[in-house]
Design a protein around this motif. Structure first.
Motif, PDB file in Angstrom:
ATOM      1  N   ILE A 128      -3.404   7.018  -3.408  1.00 14.10           N
ATOM      2  CA  ILE A 128      -4.712   6.594  -3.925  1.00 14.10           C
ATOM      3  C   ILE A 128      -5.809   7.128  -3.008  1.00 14.10           C
ATOM      4  O   ILE A 128      -5.556   7.518  -1.865  1.00 14.10           O
ATOM      5  N   LYS A 153       3.291  -4.073   3.661  1.00 18.47           N
ATOM      6  CA  LYS A 153       4.211  -5.188   3.880  1.00 18.47           C
ATOM      7  C   LYS A 153       5.339  -4.721   4.785  1.00 18.47           C
ATOM      8  O   LYS A 153       6.017  -3.731   4.487  1.00 18.47           O
ATOM      9  N   ASN A 158       6.656  -1.305   2.874  1.00 18.89           N
ATOM     10  CA  ASN A 158       6.225  -0.739   1.606  1.00 18.89           C
ATOM     11  C   ASN A 158       4.748  -1.012   1.457  1.00 18.89           C
ATOM     12  O   ASN A 158       4.223  -1.975   2.027  1.00 18.89           O
ATOM     13  N   THR A 159       4.089  -0.134   0.745  1.00 19.40           N
ATOM     14  CA  THR A 159       2.632  -0.185   0.751  1.00 19.40           C
ATOM     15  C   THR A 159       2.058   0.297  -0.577  1.00 19.40           C
ATOM     16  O   THR A 159       2.701   1.063  -1.307  1.00 19.40           O
ATOM     17  N   ASN A 160       0.862  -0.183  -0.876  1.00 24.91           N
ATOM     18  CA  ASN A 160       0.100   0.335  -2.009  1.00 24.91           C
ATOM     19  C   ASN A 160      -1.052   1.216  -1.550  1.00 24.91           C
ATOM     20  O   ASN A 160      -1.985   1.478  -2.307  1.00 24.91           O
ATOM     21  N   CYS A 161      -0.956   1.695  -0.260  1.00 28.37           N
ATOM     22  CA  CYS A 161      -2.047   2.498   0.319  1.00 28.37           C
ATOM     23  C   CYS A 161      -1.901   3.985   0.022  1.00 28.37           C
ATOM     24  O   CYS A 161      -2.890   4.723   0.099  1.00 28.37           O
ATOM     25  N   THR A 162      -0.685   4.453  -0.279  1.00 27.13           N
ATOM     26  CA  THR A 162      -0.485   5.876  -0.501  1.00 27.13           C
ATOM     27  C   THR A 162      -0.651   6.216  -1.978  1.00 27.13           C
ATOM     28  O   THR A 162      -0.480   5.369  -2.868  1.00 27.13           O
ATOM     29  N   CYS A 171      -6.290  -2.001   1.274  1.00 23.53           N
ATOM     30  CA  CYS A 171      -4.933  -1.959   0.722  1.00 23.53           C
ATOM     31  C   CYS A 171      -4.021  -2.658   1.720  1.00 23.53           C
ATOM     32  O   CYS A 171      -4.474  -3.081   2.802  1.00 23.53           O
ATOM     33  N   GLN A 172      -2.741  -2.812   1.386  1.00 23.11           N
ATOM     34  CA  GLN A 172      -1.848  -3.585   2.232  1.00 23.11           C
ATOM     35  C   GLN A 172      -0.554  -2.834   2.533  1.00 23.11           C
ATOM     36  O   GLN A 172      -0.093  -2.015   1.732  1.00 23.11           O
ATOM     37  N   THR A 227      -3.429  -5.425   6.730  1.00 16.32           N
ATOM     38  CA  THR A 227      -4.506  -5.077   5.811  1.00 16.32           C
ATOM     39  C   THR A 227      -5.252  -3.863   6.342  1.00 16.32           C
ATOM     40  O   THR A 227      -5.697  -3.852   7.492  1.00 16.32           O
TER      41      THR A 227
END
Length: 576
Positions: free
Chosen positions: A530, A541, A524-528, A538-539, A497
């Motif tokens: 944005i 994985k 893989n991530t949802n941090c880039t 954001c996280q 996290t």
């Protein structure tokens, strides 16, 4: 005739050194050198020298850079002020002396094009006249040293202007007579000056390559500015630089040669201009310059070489025993290497090093005397979350002297604090202790500081440099262990996290897996893509897919756009 292979980026001319022996008070039996400062300079580092250009008793530095030479005044603590650049002709070598007898140091450069030497007269305030005094040479020159060849107490020059080694007698006003040329040593690459036959007339020591022939030579001076033909001796390896000094205390000058691909040789002098066969010593890497000086103040000359190709930048010191032999090379780390010189940069009567690097600037390495620090490079704290305290880092202090080392004060500056001290107020001879410091940033950014020690090893403070990088990004947990996983199979993902703990939005330019076994882990991530707002998370994985049996390791690296990145998240697992 073709020019010899030149190391233009490696040429250095230091002080007006005839016997390569600096007069330091003999009080210590040990020396260590630690990185103290880096000062920005224009790119290019071809030749460097020290001198007191503004007559304040503090050494200043001059270095040939890309389009001229740059002068920076010393601050007296090992650092230098902003450089001032003077435009020159095509030049790669310089030297320093008072060429017009006004009590102010001047600078001479050897011009490859046009064929001349140029003297820039000093005003005595650190400023030099922009229009030089020029004197012609027979051919273009790329190396210059200063000495008195006719004993009239006016500085003269010796230059390499292929195919010649030439002497230019000084007129005492910044101009020189037409050169006396000597072509008896083809392929000259480096010069040093000393009296090799004890007749009180200055001679020239030279090293160079001509075709597949590698040689050193001595050109005896006649006392009138002319040189006799070279007494030449073959060497086995490609020579780089030479220096001179009485290494065994017999009153005869000896020659010291740095080999281009690594190693150094000592040629003991016979007192008549001839040299004995060399004794070779290993170094940690190749070198392009060699200095001879009593670096540990024990009355015996030592040898120092920049360690350009060692495990990192720095300097090799081979301590002299006083009988002509050298101890094995001791490496002192610096963040870079380059052309270098020696002088007392901080007024503590200990010889220090100054390095000129073509891209990084000018570095100083201060002599800490009997106080031996490890590491000698700055303690660096990476990716510390602002508002928190780092784990401590330690520097070891050893007393290499013969009596107790007294310590009157120890303190840290900036965003750092002392967290441990086993040294107390005294360290016995031969004993060791440790100092610990922690990083406490209150805001994101880059911070510098020092641990300052006042001790009996020096009349000036000793410093341990500190560097800290504080980030607003917190990544938890800081490590992931996936345990055992069958080769060729993929683990269930684990979550990291990432939270923006700062007060402004941030963006990641990259998030990636790096390290020795990076192919064994994926993310893989949802941090880039944005902007991570203050307080938002954001996280990432992460999965483990080992490609081989045994322990596997890597790390997740997060790069913050325009900011300080957090420490990598350590990844580990075992393939079965």
């Amino acid at each position: 005739m073709s020019l010899p292979r030149l190391h233009f980026s490696r040429h250095v001319s230091g002080f007006v050194i005839i016997h390569c022996l600096l007069s330091w008070p003999a009080t210590s039996a040990w020396a260590q050198f630690e990185t103290r400062a880096r000062d920005s300079f224009p790119q290019g580092a071809y030749s460097i020298a020290l001198g007191d250009f503004n007559n304040d008793g503090i050494p200043d530095v001059v270095m040939i850079t890309g389009n001229g030479f740059s002068v920076a005044l010393g601050k007296g603590d090992g650092s230098f002020g902003n450089p001032v650049t003077y435009t020159t002709e095509v030049a790669y070598s310089l030297a320093v002396a008072d060429f017009n007898g006004d009590g102010n140091l001047d600078i001479v450069v050897a011009n490859l094009v046009p064929s001349s030497v140029s003297v820039y007269l000093g005003n005595g305030d650190g400023i030099f006249q922009s229009t030089p005094v020029d004197s012609s040479t027979t051919d273009g020159s790329y190396f210059v040293v200063v000495g008195d060849f006719n004993n009239d107490h006016k500085p003269d020059l010796a230059i390499i202007d292929p195919p010649y080694i030439s002497v230019l007698l000084g007129n005492g006003d910044g101009t020189f007579h037409w050169p006396s040329d000597n072509d008896s040593f083809p392929g000259a690459n480096w010069l040093a000056l000393a009296d090799f036959n004890n007749d009180h007339d200055l001679d020239v020591l030279v090293a160079g390559s001509f075709g597949s022939s590698y040689s050193v030579g001595v050109l005896l001076g006649n006392g009138n500015g002319t040189l006799r033909n070279s007494i030449t001796q073959s060497v086995e390896y490609v020579p780089a630089a030479v220096a001179a000094g009485d290494m065994n205390g017999d009153g005869n000058m000896d020659a010291i040669l740095a080999y281009d691909l690594g190693g150094v040789a000592v040629f003991l002098g016979n007192g008549n201009g001839t040299l004995q066969p060399p004794v070779n010593y290993n170094t940690t890497g190749s070198s392009y310059y060699v200095l001879v000086s009593d670096l540990n103040l024990d009355g015996k000359l030592d040898v120092a070489l920049p360690a350009a190709d060692g495990p990192e930048g720095g300097v090799d010191v081979l301590w002299g025993t006083g009988d002509g032999t050298l101890l094995p090379a001791q490496f002192f780390a610096n963040t870079a290497s380059g052309v270098f010189g020696v002088g007392d940069l901080n007024g503590d009567h200990l010889p220090d090093f100054v390095f000129g690097n073509g891209f990084l600037g000018v570095d100083s390495m201060l002599n800490t005397g009997v106080a031996s620090f490890a590491p000698t490079t700055p303690l660096t704290f990476l990716g510390q979350l602002s508002g928190t305290t780092s784990a401590p880092q330690s520097v070891r202090l050893a007393n290499k002297g013969r009596s107790a080392l007294s310590i009157s004060s120890i303190k840290a500056s900036g965003a750092f604090q002392i967290t441990g001290n086993t040294c107390g107020h005294s360290v016995a001879a031969g004993a060791r202790c440790a100092l610990s410091a922690a990083f406490q940033p209150t805001t994101p950014g880059t911070f510098t500081g020092v641990i300052t020690l006042m001790d009996s090893a020096s009349t000036r403070p000793q410093f341990v440099e500190l560097v800290g990088y504080a980030t607003a990004i917190q990544a938890l947990p800081g490590s992931l262990n996936f345990g055992s996983q069958e080769v060729g199979s993929r683990s269930a993902p684990q979550i990291v996290t990432v939270t923006n703990e700062g007060g402004v939005q941030l963006e990641f330019s990259s998030i990636y897996v790096g390290g020795v076994d990076k192919k064994d882990f994926s993310q893989n991530t949802n941090c880039t893509g944005i902007f991570l707002q203050p307080g938002a998370s954001c996280q990432i994985k992460v999965s483990f897919d080992p490609t081989a049996t045994g322990g596997r390791s890597a790390a997740i690296y997060l790069t913050v756009q325009g900011g300080v990145s957090p420490a990598p998240v350590v990844l580990s697992g075992t393939g079965t």
